[in-house]
Design a protein around this motif. Structure first.
Motif, PDB file in Angstrom:
ATOM      1  N   ARG A   3      58.829  -0.945  79.059  1.00 30.95           N
ATOM      2  CA  ARG A   3      57.939  -2.096  79.108  1.00 30.95           C
ATOM      3  C   ARG A   3      56.647  -1.645  79.747  1.00 30.95           C
ATOM      4  O   ARG A   3      56.702  -0.651  80.382  1.00 30.95           O
ATOM      5  CB  ARG A   3      58.446  -3.268  79.732  1.00 30.95           C
ATOM      6  CG  ARG A   3      59.808  -3.955  78.787  1.00 30.95           C
ATOM      7  CD  ARG A   3      60.098  -5.199  79.201  1.00 30.95           C
ATOM      8  NE  ARG A   3      60.159  -5.450  80.692  1.00 30.95           N
ATOM      9  CZ  ARG A   3      60.343  -6.409  81.325  1.00 30.95           C
ATOM     10  NH1 ARG A   3      60.417  -7.505  80.436  1.00 30.95           N
ATOM     11  NH2 ARG A   3      60.398  -6.446  82.424  1.00 30.95           N
ATOM     12  N   ILE A   4      55.403  -2.415  79.523  1.00 27.63           N
ATOM     13  CA  ILE A   4      54.324  -2.125  79.897  1.00 27.63           C
ATOM     14  C   ILE A   4      54.229  -2.382  81.575  1.00 27.63           C
ATOM     15  O   ILE A   4      53.643  -1.424  82.351  1.00 27.63           O
ATOM     16  CB  ILE A   4      53.258  -2.956  79.446  1.00 27.63           C
ATOM     17  CG1 ILE A   4      51.983  -2.500  79.894  1.00 27.63           C
ATOM     18  CG2 ILE A   4      53.477  -4.366  79.933  1.00 27.63           C
ATOM     19  CD1 ILE A   4      50.555  -3.214  79.161  1.00 27.63           C
ATOM     20  N   ASP A   5      55.280  -3.098  82.140  1.00 28.72           N
ATOM     21  CA  ASP A   5      55.499  -3.284  83.647  1.00 28.72           C
ATOM     22  C   ASP A   5      55.984  -2.090  84.290  1.00 28.72           C
ATOM     23  O   ASP A   5      55.663  -2.026  85.491  1.00 28.72           O
ATOM     24  CB  ASP A   5      56.364  -4.443  83.648  1.00 28.72           C
ATOM     25  CG  ASP A   5      56.166  -6.035  82.690  1.00 28.72           C
ATOM     26  OD1 ASP A   5      55.970  -5.732  81.466  1.00 28.72           O
ATOM     27  OD2 ASP A   5      55.787  -6.860  83.437  1.00 28.72           O
ATOM     28  N   ALA A   8      53.067  -0.058  84.433  1.00 28.48           N
ATOM     29  CA  ALA A   8      52.089  -0.219  85.430  1.00 28.48           C
ATOM     30  C   ALA A   8      52.689  -0.021  86.986  1.00 28.48           C
ATOM     31  O   ALA A   8      52.047   0.466  87.885  1.00 28.48           O
ATOM     32  CB  ALA A   8      51.865  -1.929  85.517  1.00 28.48           C
ATOM     33  N   ARG A   9      54.137  -0.004  87.202  1.00 27.21           N
ATOM     34  CA  ARG A   9      54.822  -0.321  88.420  1.00 27.21           C
ATOM     35  C   ARG A   9      54.497   1.519  88.729  1.00 27.21           C
ATOM     36  O   ARG A   9      54.225   1.748  90.198  1.00 27.21           O
ATOM     37  CB  ARG A   9      56.179  -0.529  88.405  1.00 27.21           C
ATOM     38  CG  ARG A   9      56.869  -0.456  89.840  1.00 27.21           C
ATOM     39  CD  ARG A   9      58.250  -1.212  89.717  1.00 27.21           C
ATOM     40  NE  ARG A   9      58.000  -2.445  89.065  1.00 27.21           N
ATOM     41  CZ  ARG A   9      58.684  -2.680  87.763  1.00 27.21           C
ATOM     42  NH1 ARG A   9      59.101  -1.784  87.052  1.00 27.21           N
ATOM     43  NH2 ARG A   9      58.722  -3.903  87.377  1.00 27.21           N
ATOM     44  N   SER A  14      47.913  -2.735  87.726  1.00 18.81           N
ATOM     45  CA  SER A  14      48.257  -3.859  87.002  1.00 18.81           C
ATOM     46  C   SER A  14      48.510  -3.675  85.585  1.00 18.81           C
ATOM     47  O   SER A  14      47.986  -2.528  85.108  1.00 18.81           O
ATOM     48  CB  SER A  14      47.426  -4.870  87.164  1.00 18.81           C
ATOM     49  OG  SER A  14      46.050  -4.814  86.380  1.00 18.81           O
ATOM     50  N   THR A  15      49.146  -4.516  85.052  1.00 19.02           N
ATOM     51  CA  THR A  15      49.539  -4.410  83.531  1.00 19.02           C
ATOM     52  C   THR A  15      48.260  -4.416  82.711  1.00 19.02           C
ATOM     53  O   THR A  15      48.297  -3.774  81.472  1.00 19.02           O
ATOM     54  CB  THR A  15      50.544  -5.366  83.136  1.00 19.02           C
ATOM     55  OG1 THR A  15      49.986  -6.590  83.364  1.00 19.02           O
ATOM     56  CG2 THR A  15      52.096  -5.194  83.693  1.00 19.02           C
ATOM     57  N   VAL A  18      46.829  -1.031  82.770  1.00 16.23           N
ATOM     58  CA  VAL A  18      47.578  -0.299  81.655  1.00 16.23           C
ATOM     59  C   VAL A  18      46.872  -0.499  80.386  1.00 16.23           C
ATOM     60  O   VAL A  18      46.791   0.526  79.598  1.00 16.23           O
ATOM     61  CB  VAL A  18      49.058  -0.562  81.888  1.00 16.23           C
ATOM     62  CG1 VAL A  18      49.607   0.177  80.733  1.00 16.23           C
ATOM     63  CG2 VAL A  18      49.586   0.274  83.243  1.00 16.23           C
ATOM     64  N   SER A  19      47.039  -1.772  79.901  1.00 18.23           N
ATOM     65  CA  SER A  19      46.385  -2.126  78.669  1.00 18.23           C
ATOM     66  C   SER A  19      45.183  -1.564  78.303  1.00 18.23           C
ATOM     67  O   SER A  19      44.883  -0.873  77.351  1.00 18.23           O
ATOM     68  CB  SER A  19      46.567  -3.548  78.535  1.00 18.23           C
ATOM     69  OG  SER A  19      45.885  -3.876  77.175  1.00 18.23           O
ATOM     70  N   TYR A  45      56.640   5.708  76.862  1.00 22.76           N
ATOM     71  CA  TYR A  45      56.117   4.535  76.371  1.00 22.76           C
ATOM     72  C   TYR A  45      55.264   4.571  75.279  1.00 22.76           C
ATOM     73  O   TYR A  45      54.259   5.307  75.288  1.00 22.76           O
ATOM     74  CB  TYR A  45      55.386   4.052  77.733  1.00 22.76           C
ATOM     75  CG  TYR A  45      54.671   2.442  77.308  1.00 22.76           C
ATOM     76  CD1 TYR A  45      55.713   1.397  77.181  1.00 22.76           C
ATOM     77  CD2 TYR A  45      53.536   2.317  77.131  1.00 22.76           C
ATOM     78  CE1 TYR A  45      55.128   0.169  76.806  1.00 22.76           C
ATOM     79  CE2 TYR A  45      52.896   1.143  76.712  1.00 22.76           C
ATOM     80  CZ  TYR A  45      53.664   0.074  76.569  1.00 22.76           C
ATOM     81  OH  TYR A  45      53.304  -1.355  76.425  1.00 22.76           O
TER      82      TYR A  45
END
Length: 349
Positions: A3-5, A8-9, A14-15, A18-19, A45
């Protein structure tokens, strides 16, 4: 599933960052973007196309409105449009009006349609003043196919229906026919709203150019269907007087119905009566029907390309044979005469 989280981690951002980085927005520094891309690659991803579109304020969907999807012209156009949109990364949302007024109002006069689609295509869809007002309020890019669906500031792709009918009539005249009947659309039929008028004008113009009088008894109205052509021809034959030696049908489906009615009346095609249509329906070749072919699929592809250009979509290059430019000048594609077995000189010749 990553996932995008997770990206980001791993990247330590932050997500939202990333977006923005994956969408290539300039608000992300080069170093941060490299870190995000490396994390995304490490985690395998993949960006969801639908999520990416929504984040960019796009739905990735085009609405296509047709009067009746079961008719040859509409289904051929829609198939070509869907294929082009798919190859360009867009989805198609089909609205089939089917002669239902409540469906028309829900589709053409729905204020929140712009939240569901990025653009709209109208395929030979009759429009009323209230429809035009509603479409203007949507503020969506759009394109129309066929001369009857003109919307201010929307491009239009079509053929010259007057010229197509003149070509068909001229073919019959060149064979030596003088009593040429015309079976056409009912003015109350929503599918024939302008096409039948243009094709009748072409038929009449070519007869006048040949110095022949217009005989109202040789002009019958019906619906743009096989059954409509059958009924129109039966009525034509029942009127009495000198029978026609040839019939111009306003579309191939009506021509097919005419051929059936002539056979039922004991008449042979083309020995007794020649028949010609307009369209080049998929069954025209099988039935040996002479016709004036229109490029239905090409109209769909060209309209889709014109529609996607202002959206910045990945389009597939120009479509050859187009004529016209700008929003106020329609793009008119050429037609061509296809001579098969259903037309021949009258017996006197």
């Amino acid at each position: 599933m990553t996932r995008i989280d997770d990206v980001a981690r791993l990247a330590g951002v932050s997500t939202a960052t990333v977006s923005r980085a994956l969408r290539g927005l300039p608000t992300v520094s080069a170093a941060t973007r490299r870190r995000v891309l490396a994390a995304a690659e490490q985690l395998d991803y993949e960006v969801s196309p639908s999520a990416s579109r929504l984040a960019g304020g796009r739905t990735g969907t085009v609405a296509v409105v047709v009067p009746r999807i079961t008719r040859w012209f509409f289904s051929t156009v829609v198939e070509a449009v869907e294929e082009y949109l798919h190859e360009s990364g867009y989805d198609l949302l089909l609205y089939n009006l089917g002669g239902r007024e409540q469906v028309r109002q829900r589709v053409l006069r729905t204020a929140n349609l712009h939240k569901r689609v990025d653009a709209m295509m109208l395929v030979a869809t009759p429009l009323r003043p209230a429809d035009l007002t509603a479409l203007a309020s949507l503020d969506l890019p759009g394109v129309t196919i066929s001369s009857g669906s003109r919307v201010p500031r929307w491009p239009c792709v079509r053929i010259d229906d007057v010229a197509a009918a003149r070509t068909a009539t001229r073919h019959l005249l060149d064979l030596g026919h003088h009593r040429i009947a015309h079976i056409s659309g009912d003015p109350d039929d929503e599918l024939a709203f302008t096409t039948h008028l243009d094709r009748r004008r072409g038929y009449q113009a070519e007869l006048r150019a040949a110095g022949l009088p217009l005989d109202p008894s040789l002009d019958v109205e019906s619906t743009f269907t096989i059954d409509g052509g059958n009924r129109a021809t039966a009525e034509l034959l029942a009127r009495g007087g000198a029978p026609p030696t040839a019939i111009l049908a306003a579309c191939d489906e009506m021509a097919m119905g005419a051929m059936t009615a002539l056979r039922d009346a004991g008449l042979r095609v083309p020995q007794d009566v020649s028949v010609i249509g307009i369209d080049d329906h998929d069954l025209a070749g099988v039935l040996g029907l002479s016709t004036v072919a229109q490029p239905a699929a090409e109209q769909g592809r060209l309209a889709a390309r014109i529609l996607l250009d202002p959206l910045g979509a990945r389009t597939l290059g120009p479509v050859v044979g187009q004529r016209g430019a700008g929003h106020d000048t329609p793009v008119i594609l050429p037609t061509r005469l296809v001579v098969r077995d259903s037309t021949a000189p009258p017996r006197a010749h």
